[in-house]
Design a protein around this motif. Structure first.
Motif, PDB file in Angstrom:
ATOM      1  N   ALA A  82       0.960  -1.164   0.011  1.00 25.24           N
ATOM      2  CA  ALA A  82       0.023  -0.062  -0.042  1.00 25.24           C
ATOM      3  C   ALA A  82       0.751   1.086   0.060  1.00 25.24           C
ATOM      4  CB  ALA A  82      -0.852   0.020   1.385  1.00 25.24           C
ATOM      5  N   ASN A  83       0.536   2.060  -1.013  1.00 27.43           N
ATOM      6  CA  ASN A  83       1.338   3.394  -1.062  1.00 27.43           C
ATOM      7  C   ASN A  83       1.087   4.125   0.198  1.00 27.43           C
ATOM      8  OD1 ASN A  83       1.181   2.385  -3.904  1.00 27.43           O
ATOM      9  ND2 ASN A  83       3.165   3.771  -3.596  1.00 27.43           N
ATOM     10  N   PHE A  84      -0.249   4.105   0.606  1.00 27.56           N
ATOM     11  CA  PHE A  84      -0.754   4.757   1.927  1.00 27.56           C
ATOM     12  C   PHE A  84      -2.228   3.975   2.064  1.00 27.56           C
ATOM     13  CE2 PHE A  84       0.758   8.186  -1.256  1.00 27.56           C
ATOM     14  CZ  PHE A  84       2.010   8.452  -0.313  1.00 27.56           C
ATOM     15  N   PHE A  85      -2.589   4.302   3.482  1.00 25.77           N
ATOM     16  CA  PHE A  85      -3.725   3.633   3.905  1.00 25.77           C
ATOM     17  C   PHE A  85      -4.343   5.042   4.757  1.00 25.77           C
ATOM     18  CE2 PHE A  85      -2.199   2.602   8.141  1.00 25.77           C
ATOM     19  CZ  PHE A  85      -0.920   1.996   7.916  1.00 25.77           C
TER      20      PHE A  85
ATOM     21  N   THR B 204      -6.944   1.235   1.807  1.00 27.97           N
ATOM     22  CA  THR B 204      -5.578   1.319   1.527  1.00 27.97           C
ATOM     23  C   THR B 204      -5.533   1.499  -0.034  1.00 27.97           C
ATOM     24  OG1 THR B 204      -5.460  -1.176   0.771  1.00 27.97           O
ATOM     25  CG2 THR B 204      -5.074  -0.574   2.774  1.00 27.97           C
ATOM     26  N   ILE B 205      -4.448   1.973  -0.347  1.00 27.00           N
ATOM     27  CA  ILE B 205      -4.270   2.630  -1.897  1.00 27.00           C
ATOM     28  C   ILE B 205      -2.877   2.120  -2.450  1.00 27.00           C
ATOM     29  CG2 ILE B 205      -3.344   4.887  -1.289  1.00 27.00           C
ATOM     30  CD1 ILE B 205      -4.839   5.697  -3.880  1.00 27.00           C
ATOM     31  N   ILE B 206      -2.891   1.556  -3.812  1.00 25.06           N
ATOM     32  CA  ILE B 206      -1.771   1.387  -4.575  1.00 25.06           C
ATOM     33  C   ILE B 206      -1.870   2.117  -5.706  1.00 25.06           C
ATOM     34  CG2 ILE B 206      -1.246  -1.137  -3.570  1.00 25.06           C
ATOM     35  CD1 ILE B 206      -2.703  -2.196  -6.231  1.00 25.06           C
ATOM     36  N   VAL B 207      -0.812   2.598  -6.103  1.00 21.55           N
ATOM     37  CA  VAL B 207      -0.410   3.419  -7.180  1.00 21.55           C
ATOM     38  C   VAL B 207       0.479   2.588  -8.366  1.00 21.55           C
ATOM     39  CG1 VAL B 207      -0.986   5.500  -6.393  1.00 21.55           C
ATOM     40  CG2 VAL B 207       1.537   4.774  -6.654  1.00 21.55           C
ATOM     41  N   THR B 208      -0.242   2.327  -9.482  1.00 22.62           N
ATOM     42  CA  THR B 208       0.821   1.452 -10.611  1.00 22.62           C
ATOM     43  C   THR B 208       0.635   2.262 -11.779  1.00 22.62           C
ATOM     44  OG1 THR B 208      -0.760   0.060 -11.314  1.00 22.62           O
ATOM     45  CG2 THR B 208       0.414  -0.597  -9.202  1.00 22.62           C
ATOM     46  N   ASN B 209       1.400   1.904 -12.776  1.00 19.82           N
ATOM     47  CA  ASN B 209       1.110   2.364 -14.025  1.00 19.82           C
ATOM     48  C   ASN B 209       0.846   1.079 -15.103  1.00 19.82           C
ATOM     49  OD1 ASN B 209       2.038   5.098 -14.176  1.00 19.82           O
ATOM     50  ND2 ASN B 209       4.031   4.875 -13.753  1.00 19.82           N
ATOM     51  N   GLU B 210       0.898   0.028 -14.436  1.00 20.09           N
ATOM     52  CA  GLU B 210       0.608  -1.184 -15.117  1.00 20.09           C
ATOM     53  C   GLU B 210      -0.750  -1.851 -14.904  1.00 20.09           C
ATOM     54  OE1 GLU B 210       3.742  -3.780 -14.698  1.00 20.09           O
ATOM     55  OE2 GLU B 210       5.118  -2.478 -14.712  1.00 20.09           O
ATOM     56  N   GLY B 211      -1.456  -1.612 -13.856  1.00 18.05           N
ATOM     57  CA  GLY B 211      -2.694  -2.081 -13.649  1.00 18.05           C
ATOM     58  C   GLY B 211      -2.841  -3.405 -13.120  1.00 18.05           C
ATOM     59  N   ASN B 212      -1.314  -4.097 -12.826  1.00 18.74           N
ATOM     60  CA  ASN B 212      -1.381  -5.336 -12.388  1.00 18.74           C
ATOM     61  C   ASN B 212      -1.900  -5.473 -11.005  1.00 18.74           C
ATOM     62  OD1 ASN B 212       1.140  -3.834 -11.904  1.00 18.74           O
ATOM     63  ND2 ASN B 212       1.575  -5.683 -10.708  1.00 18.74           N
TER      64      ASN B 212
ATOM     65  N   LEU C 131      -0.249  11.753  -3.028  1.00 15.08           N
ATOM     66  CA  LEU C 131      -0.171  11.464  -4.378  1.00 15.08           C
ATOM     67  C   LEU C 131       0.333  12.399  -5.732  1.00 15.08           C
ATOM     68  CD1 LEU C 131      -3.542   9.324  -4.570  1.00 15.08           C
ATOM     69  CD2 LEU C 131      -1.383   8.403  -4.361  1.00 15.08           C
ATOM     70  N   ARG C 132       0.049  13.640  -5.289  1.00 11.05           N
ATOM     71  CA  ARG C 132       0.608  14.855  -6.285  1.00 11.05           C
ATOM     72  C   ARG C 132       1.873  14.803  -5.872  1.00 11.05           C
ATOM     73  NH1 ARG C 132      -2.545  19.912  -5.114  1.00 11.05           N
ATOM     74  NH2 ARG C 132      -1.998  20.620  -7.066  1.00 11.05           N
ATOM     75  N   LEU C 133       2.369  14.765  -5.080  1.00 12.97           N
ATOM     76  CA  LEU C 133       4.056  14.858  -4.731  1.00 12.97           C
ATOM     77  C   LEU C 133       4.644  13.577  -5.249  1.00 12.97           C
ATOM     78  CD1 LEU C 133       4.218  16.300  -1.068  1.00 12.97           C
ATOM     79  CD2 LEU C 133       5.219  17.495  -2.955  1.00 12.97           C
ATOM     80  N   LEU C 134       4.100  12.569  -4.699  1.00 12.76           N
ATOM     81  CA  LEU C 134       4.844  11.131  -5.352  1.00 12.76           C
ATOM     82  C   LEU C 134       4.967  10.936  -6.540  1.00 12.76           C
ATOM     83  CD1 LEU C 134       5.788   8.421  -4.294  1.00 12.76           C
ATOM     84  CD2 LEU C 134       3.288   7.445  -4.517  1.00 12.76           C
ATOM     85  N   ALA C 135       3.888  11.469  -7.455  1.00 15.38           N
ATOM     86  CA  ALA C 135       4.066  11.015  -8.783  1.00 15.38           C
ATOM     87  C   ALA C 135       5.230  11.984  -9.492  1.00 15.38           C
ATOM     88  CB  ALA C 135       2.587  11.307  -9.772  1.00 15.38           C
ATOM     89  N   ARG C 136       5.127  13.172  -9.396  1.00  8.20           N
ATOM     90  CA  ARG C 136       5.752  13.980  -9.902  1.00  8.20           C
ATOM     91  C   ARG C 136       7.353  13.764  -9.537  1.00  8.20           C
ATOM     92  NH1 ARG C 136       1.209  16.834  -9.387  1.00  8.20           N
ATOM     93  NH2 ARG C 136       0.707  18.145 -11.067  1.00  8.20           N
ATOM     94  N   SER C 137       7.592  13.562  -8.192  1.00  2.65           N
ATOM     95  CA  SER C 137       9.029  13.140  -7.742  1.00  2.65           C
ATOM     96  C   SER C 137       9.439  12.052  -8.096  1.00  2.65           C
ATOM     97  CB  SER C 137       9.066  13.347  -6.352  1.00  2.65           C
ATOM     98  OG  SER C 137       8.326  14.382  -5.547  1.00  2.65           O
TER      99      SER C 137
ATOM    100  N   ASN D  95      -4.565   4.537  -9.647  1.00  2.00           N
ATOM    101  CA  ASN D  95      -4.676   4.759  -8.332  1.00  2.00           C
ATOM    102  C   ASN D  95      -5.729   4.214  -7.706  1.00  2.00           C
ATOM    103  OD1 ASN D  95      -2.793   7.483  -7.678  1.00  2.00           O
ATOM    104  ND2 ASN D  95      -3.443   7.476  -9.700  1.00  2.00           N
ATOM    105  N   THR D  96      -5.737   2.723  -6.982  1.00  2.00           N
ATOM    106  CA  THR D  96      -6.784   2.193  -6.702  1.00  2.00           C
ATOM    107  C   THR D  96      -6.787   2.016  -5.346  1.00  2.00           C
ATOM    108  OG1 THR D  96      -5.855   0.818  -8.829  1.00  2.00           O
ATOM    109  CG2 THR D  96      -7.609  -0.419  -7.443  1.00  2.00           C
ATOM    110  N   LEU D  97      -8.168   1.995  -5.117  1.00  2.00           N
ATOM    111  CA  LEU D  97      -8.470   2.205  -3.295  1.00  2.00           C
ATOM    112  C   LEU D  97      -8.981   0.882  -3.075  1.00  2.00           C
ATOM    113  CD1 LEU D  97      -9.512   5.640  -3.266  1.00  2.00           C
ATOM    114  CD2 LEU D  97      -7.998   4.909  -1.363  1.00  2.00           C
TER     115      LEU D  97
END
Ligand code: SF4
Length: 468
Positions: free
Chosen positions: A204-207, A214-222, A253-259, A269-271
């Motif tokens: 989980a990137n965050f909860f 909980t949330i996961i962020v991916t670029n693949e959808g897996n 999430l805004r900080l994470l993707a840009r950094s 971005n899946t909750l």
């Protein structure tokens, strides 16, 4: 993952001569930092966002117990379960017990550094459960029996030919140099695994405390397929990733993707909020969150608390000249680069990881790009001091520092020494103004000439009123 951090120097030496690795690292240096800089330039309020993120993380860490308990309460309300695990072993055992409860033979896994940290794959395999990595980079590494060398781009140390070779060997298909063909091949191989897995494990990137999500962020959808297709979803994550509200989560999430990748936002971005409810078309029947401590609660209130602000964006390693030269495997454990040089000694002990905080030029680039303003050089310095005070640093370093301290505490002697060294170096450099070999400085002069001092010492210039 085996601990190989005590061999940092040897690992780095090998890495510097590895042509393939150097080519792959060249791609990294040209990629992420440029994209991050462009994304930041497009967002005038980025610095303000960093301040807000830093303040919010500090607030969370000061109230960590409250938010964690609120999160648990809401997960339970939603029909899920929370498991508190103090150590890696507790976490692995808890996950295995859940797998056994549902008689799982295979589990699909989304990318999770915490699962690397607790060595989950090995543990599951030894106990009869097959883990299948579904993130493309992790899948490639699993086929090779390899480990991640970067926290968001785990296979960054590989080139296209390496991927083509391993796919050819394991999939028994013709080699290809077309990334799209290779990706399609991986997709076909994984499709069946997604459909037949008994359990899906994600990080989980965050909860979120207020909703129990909980949330996961991916670029693949897996990650989405991993968490929605099997009957049981297990989230394994570390305690400091809690955020109070959904709105707070969006700030990170805004900080994470840009950094991380220079994206405005990550693609998926899946909750997850509990198990499937009546009327839901898909989703797991069981939802478990395994909260891993592993030394983090000891960091709260200590000189390392600021490290717990980390949102695992990887900007520090993407910009670190040391990481850029030797790659992630040299660091010898899960977390590489500047963030790893602070976190790893906490997790595997300074006696095993003392070389990591020493492998820094203290250029400060890591701190300057960290979205939550973690003072990484300062924290590495804490480890150096700790190592020194526990007599763990090598004798040569201790003697060198002792000698320097002796002179530094005696200004008159120090001035005599610095002006005579200045003179000696200028004489040694001769007319060329460069020194090819210098005793006790072979680490420098084996690779480059050392420029001679340009003139007077700082104190001499200061006294004569010159500031240059
Ligand atoms: S220390 Fe900062 S820059 Fe490095 S991964 Fe963590 S948040 Fe990102």
């Amino acid at each position: 993952m085996q601990i190989n951090s005590p061999a940092f120097k040897e690992n780095a030496r090998i890495a510097l001569h590895d042509v393939n690795l150097q080519k792959a690292l060249g791609n990294l240096k040209a990629g992420f930092p440029t994209k991050r800089a462009a994304a930041v330039a497009r967002m005038p309020e980025f610095e303000q966002l960093r301040d807000e993120g830093t303040a919010l993380k500090n607030h969370i860490l000061e109230n960590l117990d409250i938010y964690l308990e609120q999160f648990e309460e809401n997960v339970v309300k939603n029909g899920g379960h929370v498991h508190w695990c103090r150590t890696s072993k507790d976490a692995c055992k808890t996950i295995l017990d859940i797998c056994k409860e549902v008689d799982a033979k295979t589990v699909t896994k989304g990318k999770s550094m915490v699962s690397e940290e607790i060595n989950l794959n090995d543990y599951l395999e030894k106990n009869g459960v097959e883990p299948i990595e579904t993130d493309l980079g992790e899948y490639i590494l699993q086929l090779r029996g390899d480990h991640p060398s970067h926290i968001i781009a785990p296979a960054i140390h590989l080139n296209l030919e390496d991927v083509s070779d391993i796919f050819h060997e394991k999939h028994h298909r013709p080699k290809s140099s077309d990334p799209a063909v290779l990706m399609q091949e991986a997709r076909e191989m994984l499709r069946q695994k997604f459909a037949s897995a008994d359990v899906g494990i994600t990080g989980a990137n965050f909860f979120v405390a207020e909703t129990g999500s909980t949330i996961i962020v991916t670029n693949e959808g897996n990650g989405d397929l991993t968490q929605t297709l099997p009957k049981t979803h297990i989230v394994v994550t570390s305690i400091e990733k809690v955020v109070p509200t959904l709105e707070d989560m969006t700030l990170f999430l805004r900080l994470l993707a840009r950094s991380a990748t220079g994206q405005e936002f990550t693609v998926y971005n899946t909750l997850s909020t509990g198990p499937r409810r009546a009327g839901d078309q898909d989703g797991p029947e069981n939802f478990h969150v395994v909260l891993v401590d592993n030394g983090r609660s000891e960091m709260v209130g200590s000189e390392f608390q600021e490290m717990l602000r980390c949102i695992r964006c990887s900007a520090c390693m993407n910009h670190c000249p040391v990481y850029g030269a030797v790659g992630g495997h040299s660091y010898g454990w899960v977390y590489p680069g500047p963030m790893g040089s602070v976190l790893t000694p906490k997790m595997i002990g300074i006696e095993n990881a003392g070389l990591l905080p020493n492998a820094s030029t203290f250029c400060g680039k890591c701190e300057s790009v960290c979205p939550v303003r973690i003072p990484l050089p300062k924290l590495m310095r804490h480890w150096r001091e700790d190592e020194f005070s526990r007599h763990l640093s090598p004798k040569a370093v201790r003697w060198g520092l002792g000698g320097w301290a002796f002179f530094a505490k005696r200004p008159a002697l120090y001035r005599i020494l610095s002006s005579s060294s200045n003179l000696f170096l200028r004489l040694a450099a001769g007319k060329k103004g460069r020194i090819k070999k210098l005793p006790l400085a072979s680490g420098w002069t084996n690779w480059r000439d050392m420029p001679a001092p340009s003139g007077k010492t700082f104190m001499q210039q200061y006294k004569s009123g010159k500031k240059d």
